[in-house]
Design an enzyme around this catalytic site. Structure first.
Site, mmCIF file in Angstrom:
data_model
loop_
_atom_site.group_PDB
_atom_site.id
_atom_site.type_symbol
_atom_site.label_atom_id
_atom_site.label_comp_id
_atom_site.label_asym_id
_atom_site.label_seq_id
_atom_site.Cartn_x
_atom_site.Cartn_y
_atom_site.Cartn_z
ATOM 1 N N GLU A 1 0.823 -1.204 0.000
ATOM 2 C CA GLU A 1 0.000 0.000 0.000
ATOM 3 C C GLU A 1 0.862 1.262 0.000
ATOM 4 O O GLU A 1 0.446 2.318 -0.462
ATOM 5 C CB GLU A 1 -0.921 -0.006 1.231
ATOM 6 C CG GLU A 1 -2.371 0.277 0.885
ATOM 7 C CD GLU A 1 -3.320 0.071 2.046
ATOM 8 O OE1 GLU A 1 -4.237 -0.740 1.892
ATOM 9 O OE2 GLU A 1 -3.164 0.708 3.103
ATOM 10 N N HIS B 1 7.677 -26.925 -1.009
ATOM 11 C CA HIS B 1 7.023 -28.055 -1.672
ATOM 12 C C HIS B 1 5.851 -27.591 -2.526
ATOM 13 O O HIS B 1 5.024 -28.392 -2.947
ATOM 14 C CB HIS B 1 6.578 -29.072 -0.617
ATOM 15 C CG HIS B 1 7.735 -29.604 0.175
ATOM 16 N ND1 HIS B 1 8.336 -30.819 -0.087
ATOM 17 C CD2 HIS B 1 8.457 -29.038 1.185
ATOM 18 C CE1 HIS B 1 9.356 -30.992 0.756
ATOM 19 N NE2 HIS B 1 9.450 -29.927 1.525
ATOM 20 N N LYS C 1 -14.223 0.489 -3.926
ATOM 21 C CA LYS C 1 -15.309 0.932 -3.042
ATOM 22 C C LYS C 1 -16.370 1.677 -3.843
ATOM 23 O O LYS C 1 -17.565 1.467 -3.644
ATOM 24 C CB LYS C 1 -14.766 1.872 -1.954
ATOM 25 C CG LYS C 1 -13.922 1.194 -0.917
ATOM 26 C CD LYS C 1 -13.561 2.179 0.189
ATOM 27 C CE LYS C 1 -12.474 1.622 1.070
ATOM 28 N NZ LYS C 1 -11.874 2.627 1.928
HETATM 29 O O1 PA5 Z 1 -3.652 1.372 5.873
HETATM 30 C C1 PA5 Z 1 -4.767 1.826 5.670
HETATM 31 O O2 PA5 Z 1 -4.999 3.045 5.735
HETATM 32 C C2 PA5 Z 1 -5.944 0.926 5.365
HETATM 33 O O3 PA5 Z 1 -5.551 -0.395 5.244
HETATM 34 C C3 PA5 Z 1 -6.981 1.017 6.481
HETATM 35 O O4 PA5 Z 1 -6.391 0.633 7.682
HETATM 36 C C4 PA5 Z 1 -8.182 0.124 6.167
HETATM 37 O O5 PA5 Z 1 -8.747 0.493 4.952
HETATM 38 C C5 PA5 Z 1 -9.228 0.245 7.263
HETATM 39 O O6 PA5 Z 1 -9.621 1.569 7.417
HETATM 40 P P1 PA5 Z 1 -10.393 2.058 8.671
HETATM 41 O O7 PA5 Z 1 -9.554 1.888 9.860
HETATM 42 O O8 PA5 Z 1 -10.701 3.495 8.388
HETATM 43 O O9 PA5 Z 1 -11.651 1.234 8.783
#
Ligand code: PA5
Length: 444
Positions: free
Chosen positions: A285, A306, A420
């Site tokens: 990310e 394996h 989303k």
């Molecule tokens: O690293 C990030 O920002 C995302 O992975 C969020 O943690 C994830 O989308 C969950 O978001 P939230 O804590 O707002 O529900």
């Protein structure tokens, strides 16, 4: 002296290291001076050294209160609001704890998928236990945890009544924004705040990670001390050659530029499987944007030798491998001699299983390097809260430096929104009518 050591002797980057040093040190300055893109999300950099004893006490007291009430604690969250806690709890847990009479509650996770069967089975299991829940969402609006929490909240309220339910639910969310904050205030839940300047994937050392980890009975003070140690060991004042985060960032960027586009994180300790999942989110990310970035993958060895072993040895030569090498196990199991030796294993008699594992690790490293897979080794002395805390912070620090070296903003995730938008359009969420119409046309 840090407990995490990095060894790049087999990475094949020796010649390029000097050339990239300046860039990496510049990236480190950008990170620590807060002069780069995403600089409003740098709260994690000095988080370990800024956590107070009072904060840890409040987390522990809340965890103890939940542990006293429940033998099943459901932790609800996704992405950065899930993986850090899951990683530490799995790493520190007994692999067969579910088969044994345990002292503390069982911690399970929800809100990290939209599987109806998963949620049905969770509710069935919950009905057989005394239950409490921790709901975690920074935005307070993420669909997956919101759906799971609606179901869990309803079940807890039905079972215990609204007033008692409010004592069995703790929310971790933004200080002021989001539906979860509003709901928690209205229902009178105990809450913890996720700092504005700490992004989800860097939040394991906030209550996002620390509360579920404490609920699992793990020593959060030791975890934080390990992270503090790494905060010092990766500070910009530490010279390049001695700074493990700088060396890791340098090695992987050199390899990426040489065409090694996939990094496999390998561990010979199955308890680290979710550390690898957490790492994949952290690096994927943070770096996968602008059509750039190393693809983070992972294997658990020797199991995956394996299955994936063939590809790693002889498939496309675009792989680098980073091994988390654990110095010593927590327990001792020795292989004994057998008078009949029908299995032909007497050559291992007197050896510990960890000794065999160590030779598997060494032999695999040599084979993969010979096969054209550069190897980076990250050594941790043992899987303890202290060393896992150090490892997590090490990866975070290196990620910030590596992302800036790559030339991206490591602290945003604009790409996560695309799915989303489509999902909301398809589900007729108010405000997405136009997208819904367009998407239905496209699917005709
Ligand atoms: O690293 C990030 O920002 C995302 O992975 C969020 O943690 C994830 O989308 C969950 O978001 P939230 O804590 O707002 O529900």
């Amino acid at each position: 002296m840090s407990s995490i050591k990095i060894n790049i002797d087999n990475a094949g980057v020796g010649r390029e290291l000097g050339a990239i040093e300046g860039e990496v040190m510049q990236a480190m300055c950008t990170l620590h001076e807060g002069s780069g893109a995403g600089n409003d999300f740098l709260g994690w950099v000095h988080l370990p050294s800024s956590i107070s004893g009072t904060q840890l006490d409040e987390i522990r007291q809340t965890a103890d209160a939940l542990r006293a009430k429940a033998d099943l604690i459901i932790v609800i969250g996704i992405g950065g609001s899930y993986l850090g806690a899951k990683a530490v709890i799995e790493a520190m847990g007994d692999s067969f704890g579910y088969l044994r009479k345990q002292q503390g509650p069982t911690v399970v996770f929800a809100g990290q998928n939209l599987s109806e069967d998963y949620l049905y089975e969770l509710m069935q299991a919950a009905g057989e236990h005394e239950v409490a829940a921790i709901v975690i969402s920074k935005s307070g609006t993420t669909t997956e945890p919101a759906v799971a929490f609606r179901l869990v909240k309803e079940a807890i309220e039905k079972r215990y009544g609204k007033a008692e339910a409010a004592t069995r639910i703790v929310a971790v969310t933004d200080a002021a924004r989001g539906a979860l904050r509003k709901l928690a205030t209205q229902e009178g839940y105990k809450t913890f705040v996720i700092p504005d300047n700490v992004g989800g994937r860097f939040s394991v050392l906030t209550p996002v990670g620390l509360l579920p980890i404490a609920v699992a009975g793990i020593d959060i003070a030791a975890l934080v001390r390990g992270a503090q140690e790494m905060e010092a060991a990766t500070a910009p004042s530490v010279p390049f050659a001695e700074n493990p985060a700088a060396i890791y960032a340098a090695a992987r960027n050199i390899l990426y530029r040489k065409g090694f586009k996939t990094e496999i994180l390998a561990a010979y300790e199955p308890k680290l499987l979710f550390v690898a999942e957490w790492w994949k989110q952290l690096y994927g990310e943070s770096e996968g944007k602008e059509h750039k970035g190393i693809f983070p993958a992972s294997v658990t060895l020797t199991a995956d030798l394996h299955s994936m072993g063939q590809y790693i040895q002889q498939g496309e030569r675009t792989l680098m491998e980073t091994v988390i090498s654990v110095g010593a196990p927590q327990h001792t199991v020795q292989i004994d001699a057998d008078a009949e030796n029908l299995d032909g294993l007497n050559f291992l008699a007197g050896k510990r299983v960890s000794g065999v594992n160590r030779m598997a690790e060494l032999g695999t490293m040599l084979a993969h390097v010979d096969g054209g897979v550069p190897n980076i080794k990250i050594e941790i002395p043992a899987v303890t809260p202290h060393h896992i805390g150090a490892l997590l912070y090490f990866f975070e620090a290196a990620c910030g430096i590596s992302g800036y070296t790559l030339g991206v903003n490591p602290f945003d995730q604009p790409g996560v929104e695309a799915y989303k938008k489509n999902m909301f359009a398809l589900l007729d969420k108010p405000g997405y009518e136009a997208e819904g119409k367009a998407i239905r046309e496209r699917l005709k």
